[in-house]
Design a protein around this motif. Structure first.
Motif, PDB file in Angstrom:
ATOM      1  N   ALA A   1      -3.484  -6.457   5.119  1.00 57.65           N
ATOM      2  CA  ALA A   1      -2.464  -5.342   5.152  1.00 57.65           C
ATOM      3  C   ALA A   1      -1.957  -5.419   3.695  1.00 57.65           C
ATOM      4  O   ALA A   1      -1.874  -4.236   2.946  1.00 57.65           O
ATOM      5  CB  ALA A   1      -1.537  -5.281   6.023  1.00 57.65           C
ATOM      6  N   ALA A   2      -1.467  -6.437   3.291  1.00 61.19           N
ATOM      7  CA  ALA A   2      -0.849  -6.313   1.633  1.00 61.19           C
ATOM      8  C   ALA A   2      -1.975  -5.952   0.615  1.00 61.19           C
ATOM      9  O   ALA A   2      -1.700  -5.404  -0.104  1.00 61.19           O
ATOM     10  CB  ALA A   2      -0.454  -7.824   1.469  1.00 61.19           C
ATOM     11  N   ARG A   3      -3.169  -6.589   0.850  1.00 59.81           N
ATOM     12  CA  ARG A   3      -4.362  -6.240  -0.255  1.00 59.81           C
ATOM     13  C   ARG A   3      -4.605  -4.745  -0.009  1.00 59.81           C
ATOM     14  O   ARG A   3      -4.791  -4.179  -1.184  1.00 59.81           O
ATOM     15  CB  ARG A   3      -5.404  -7.256  -0.154  1.00 59.81           C
ATOM     16  CG  ARG A   3      -5.130  -8.361  -0.317  1.00 59.81           C
ATOM     17  CD  ARG A   3      -6.217  -9.301  -0.694  1.00 59.81           C
ATOM     18  NE  ARG A   3      -6.838  -9.604   0.815  1.00 59.81           N
ATOM     19  CZ  ARG A   3      -8.300  -9.736   0.993  1.00 59.81           C
ATOM     20  NH1 ARG A   3      -9.123  -9.311   0.019  1.00 59.81           N
ATOM     21  NH2 ARG A   3      -8.714 -10.132   2.098  1.00 59.81           N
ATOM     22  N   ALA A   4      -4.518  -4.040   0.963  1.00 57.17           N
ATOM     23  CA  ALA A   4      -4.745  -2.871   1.234  1.00 57.17           C
ATOM     24  C   ALA A   4      -3.729  -1.979   0.838  1.00 57.17           C
ATOM     25  O   ALA A   4      -3.749  -0.963  -0.181  1.00 57.17           O
ATOM     26  CB  ALA A   4      -4.999  -2.337   2.596  1.00 57.17           C
ATOM     27  N   ILE A   5      -2.333  -2.291   0.994  1.00 55.00           N
ATOM     28  CA  ILE A   5      -1.441  -1.491   0.471  1.00 55.00           C
ATOM     29  C   ILE A   5      -1.317  -1.674  -1.240  1.00 55.00           C
ATOM     30  O   ILE A   5      -1.004  -0.724  -2.096  1.00 55.00           O
ATOM     31  CB  ILE A   5       0.050  -2.088   0.956  1.00 55.00           C
ATOM     32  CG1 ILE A   5       0.033  -2.082   2.503  1.00 55.00           C
ATOM     33  CG2 ILE A   5       1.187  -1.513   0.091  1.00 55.00           C
ATOM     34  CD1 ILE A   5       0.848  -2.792   3.331  1.00 55.00           C
ATOM     35  N   ALA A   6      -1.496  -2.922  -1.818  1.00 59.85           N
ATOM     36  CA  ALA A   6      -1.609  -3.136  -3.118  1.00 59.85           C
ATOM     37  C   ALA A   6      -2.696  -2.216  -3.757  1.00 59.85           C
ATOM     38  O   ALA A   6      -2.436  -1.320  -4.701  1.00 59.85           O
ATOM     39  CB  ALA A   6      -1.651  -4.620  -3.310  1.00 59.85           C
ATOM     40  N   ALA A   7      -3.999  -2.166  -3.179  1.00 62.07           N
ATOM     41  CA  ALA A   7      -4.987  -1.268  -3.641  1.00 62.07           C
ATOM     42  C   ALA A   7      -4.533   0.286  -3.619  1.00 62.07           C
ATOM     43  O   ALA A   7      -4.746   0.833  -4.872  1.00 62.07           O
ATOM     44  CB  ALA A   7      -6.075  -1.423  -2.862  1.00 62.07           C
ATOM     45  N   VAL A   8      -3.947   0.829  -2.738  1.00 55.39           N
ATOM     46  CA  VAL A   8      -3.639   2.165  -2.586  1.00 55.39           C
ATOM     47  C   VAL A   8      -2.151   2.511  -3.643  1.00 55.39           C
ATOM     48  O   VAL A   8      -2.203   3.328  -4.453  1.00 55.39           O
ATOM     49  CB  VAL A   8      -3.140   2.572  -1.355  1.00 55.39           C
ATOM     50  CG1 VAL A   8      -2.172   3.710  -1.163  1.00 55.39           C
ATOM     51  CG2 VAL A   8      -3.753   2.484  -0.227  1.00 55.39           C
ATOM     52  N   TYR A   9      -1.562   1.590  -3.891  1.00 56.83           N
ATOM     53  CA  TYR A   9      -0.359   1.399  -4.860  1.00 56.83           C
ATOM     54  C   TYR A   9      -0.961   1.663  -6.389  1.00 56.83           C
ATOM     55  O   TYR A   9      -0.567   2.644  -7.207  1.00 56.83           O
ATOM     56  CB  TYR A   9       0.285   0.241  -4.779  1.00 56.83           C
ATOM     57  CG  TYR A   9       1.466   0.105  -5.873  1.00 56.83           C
ATOM     58  CD1 TYR A   9       2.675   0.718  -5.767  1.00 56.83           C
ATOM     59  CD2 TYR A   9       1.321  -0.518  -7.142  1.00 56.83           C
ATOM     60  CE1 TYR A   9       3.738   0.653  -6.678  1.00 56.83           C
ATOM     61  CE2 TYR A   9       2.225  -0.353  -8.268  1.00 56.83           C
ATOM     62  CZ  TYR A   9       3.388   0.207  -8.012  1.00 56.83           C
ATOM     63  OH  TYR A   9       4.361   0.128  -8.825  1.00 56.83           O
ATOM     64  N   GLU A  10      -1.990   0.806  -6.399  1.00 51.59           N
ATOM     65  CA  GLU A  10      -2.784   0.825  -7.942  1.00 51.59           C
ATOM     66  C   GLU A  10      -3.556   2.082  -8.140  1.00 51.59           C
ATOM     67  O   GLU A  10      -3.593   2.540  -9.381  1.00 51.59           O
ATOM     68  CB  GLU A  10      -3.844  -0.410  -8.219  1.00 51.59           C
ATOM     69  CG  GLU A  10      -2.970  -1.500  -8.162  1.00 51.59           C
ATOM     70  CD  GLU A  10      -3.728  -2.765  -8.613  1.00 51.59           C
ATOM     71  OE1 GLU A  10      -4.511  -2.892  -7.737  1.00 51.59           O
ATOM     72  OE2 GLU A  10      -3.380  -3.729  -9.396  1.00 51.59           O
TER      73      GLU A  10
END
Lengths: 249, 325
Positions: free
Chosen positions: A97-106
């Motif tokens: 979940a964290a990696r997906a959220i980070a990718a969307v943020y970027e």
């Protein structure tokens, strides 16, 4: 500034959780799903910041099956401007979940992430901190007050023994505690409007993320039952029981 | 075979119970995961003395730093310091107690070393699997972690404090570590609860619910009982939400999890949310006007009565019992 708010789909906190017959998971048939209550608080805080004019846009993000869009729509019905659903049908742990959220943020020129301190299903209390580290951002977790400054934010945190105030630079990740605010209800017009708000669906693979879930549930069981005790007639009987039976006085 | 990093809380040179719990669990994990050494870390003012104390619990190494960067706890600074020890001491696992410090920075440290973390565990099985509550305690899950780096945070009420054994380990001072500016600054701290024991450490907890009706009633009715018992004061979410008690007194799934010897619930109906935070207490007493309140389903002793009548009476009876005993 755009604010990104992750919203997770969880079973209703009032639902009676039942474990399936082989102990591999919970019975999901007939369960009412809601937006994680801490995430609602996060949406509310982001909306307040936007309403004060300190943010231009609030975007909700989720990861999961197509159904998880319902909880993102709820966030939009509260007032968020748009949504991003990272579609994935497999198991999602805090790390994924964290990696997906980070990718969307970027992908989106955001200035802040506000999210719940924990989800009420897995109760792990990790994802916000993981997102912060993945993005190299400051973190301010368990927030009960958020005061935006110029290029920084003061956050009052609920810690053991009291309240601590930290000042971190923005962009940053803030995780919400219960008393940060009272989330508004989605109004009927809000719900109608939310249906027309834009929602992006991005397959997990398109973010370049390989799922690697490293935490597996071997077996679920109900907690040990605590037997009810007895009623005592008065204070004298209670004190006597505590002294002589329970021996805790 | 790698080593286990054990994060140790310390207050001005003294190890609190939370640190000793982490040592106990680290010892169990060492056996269950066939690890080599236990590597302690103490940070902040007094860390050197705390490291000396930590060595008496049989840790193989204790790294410490009293650098000003760690004087006040900050997630990024603590994660960077622990990462430095983790790498230099060849660790591939780490343990901390899941208090607000461990909860805050351990996931960040886990992300730095690409570890998977199991949060808030309540048991360690001999085959290396772990036990943790989910769904507010409605589910007890047996879980397995895979991968090269494994982290665990501990529910404090589920483990006993370690006892001193022999000190043969090495004390090492941590060298300078780069702390990025994103660490931020602590600019304020406000203590609540006064001289009473910390909720999660207390042997006795007296909690009030919505039926307390006001902050004044907490002071007038509940505090004397707590003080007669030397107890910490807790509150239900309803009482906190109504402004009768400060936030950090909240006992429950979303607040503090406590398991004292004696828990007295006053005017608390017993929502699942609250029960999740106290049902592992050894002895539970409930005082509530409503005979059908769910709290009675788990209470050892229930007194169906008006709290404003019986709590002062109970306070006096306990004072009398204590002075007689």
């Amino acid at each position: 500034m755009k604010i990104l708010v992750p919203v997770k789909r969880v079973p209703d906190y009032e639902a009676k959780i039942k474990i399936n017959s082989d102990g591999s998971g919970i019975v999901t048939d007939g369960i009412k799903w809601i937006a994680n209550p801490f995430d609602e608080i996060a949406v509310e805080e982001a909306l307040k910041i936007r309403e004060k004019g300190d943010a231009s846009e609030v975007v909700v993000v989720g990861i999961g099956p197509a159904d998880a869009a319902t909880q993102l729509r709820y966030g939009m019905a509260m007032g968020a401007d748009s949504g991003v659903l990272v579609t994935y049908d497999g198991e999602v742990d805090s790390d994924l979940a964290a990696r997906a959220i980070a990718a969307v943020y970027e992908k989106g020129e955001y200035g802040m992430i506000i999210m719940g301190k924990q989800s009420i299903d897995s109760d792990a209390n990790q994802t916000g901190q993981l997102v912060a580290e993945h993005l190299g951002l400051p973190q301010a977790c368990f927030a009960s007050k958020v005061e935006l400054g110029e290029g920084s934010v003061k956050v009052t945190r609920e810690v053991d023994g009291g309240l601590e105030t930290v000042e971190v630079s923005t962009p940053c990740v803030i995780t919400t505690d219960l008393r940060l605010n009272e989330p508004r209800y989605a109004s009927l017009p809000g719900i109608m409007k939310a249906k027309k708000k834009p929602m992006d669906e991005i397959p997990l693979g398109d973010l370049g993320i390989e799922p690697n879930v490293r935490i597996s549930i071997r077996k679920m069981s109900p907690p040990p039952e605590r037997a009810a005790g007895r009623k005592v007639a008065d204070v004298a009987e209670l004190v006597s029981a505590l002294q002589n039976e329970a021996k805790v006085l | 075979m790698g080593n286990i990093l054990v994060y140790l809380d310390q207050n001005e040179g003294v190890l609190p119970k939370s640190a000793k719990i982490a040592i106990t669990a680290a010892g169990e994990l060492k056996g269950a995961w066939s690890k080599d050494k236990l590597i302690g870390v103490c940070l902040g003012k007094g860390a050197s003395a705390a490291a000396d104390e930590a060595l008496t619990f049989g840790l193989d190494e204790v790294h410490f730093s009293e650098d000003a960067a760690y004087e006040k706890y900050r997630a990024v600074a603590y994660a960077c310091a622990c990462q430095s020890v983790y790498a230099s001491a060849s660790c591939d696992a780490a343990v901390a107690t899941a208090n607000t410090t461990g909860k805050d920075f351990f996931p960040r440290l886990a992300a730095k070393v690409d570890a998977v973390q199991a949060s808030d565990i309540i048991g360690i099985n001999s085959d290396g699997s772990l036990v943790r509550p989910m769904y507010a305690g409605d589910v007890i899950a047996e879980i397995e972690l895979s991968g090269d780096h494994k982290f665990v945070t501990l529910r404090a009420t589920a483990f006993d404090a370690a006892q001193p054994s022999s000190a043969s380990g090495a004390k090492k001072e941590l060298g300078s570590v780069d702390i990025p500016a994103i660490a931020g600054e602590v600019v304020g701290y406000e203590l609540s609860g006064g001289d009473r024991p910390e909720l999660t450490d207390a042997e006795v907890v007296v909690s009030g619910g919505r039926a307390m009706q006001s902050e004044e009633n907490f002071e007038k009715v509940l505090f004397p009982l707590a003080d007669a018992l030397g107890a910490a004061v807790g509150a239900s979410r309803a009482a906190v939400d109504s402004g009768y008690a400060p936030n950090d007194w909240q006992v429950g799934q979303t607040g503090k999890v406590v398991a004292p010897n004696l828990y007295i619930a006053v005017g608390i109906s017993g929502a699942i949310q609250h029960l999740a935070g106290m049902k592992d207490s050894k002895v539970i007493v409930a005082i509530n006007k409503d005979p059908d309140a769910p709290i009675y389903e788990i209470a050892d002793y229930g007194l169906v009565a008006d709290l404003y009548e019986v709590v002062p009476e109970l306070t006096e009876a306990i004072k009398a019992a204590k002075s007689a005993g």
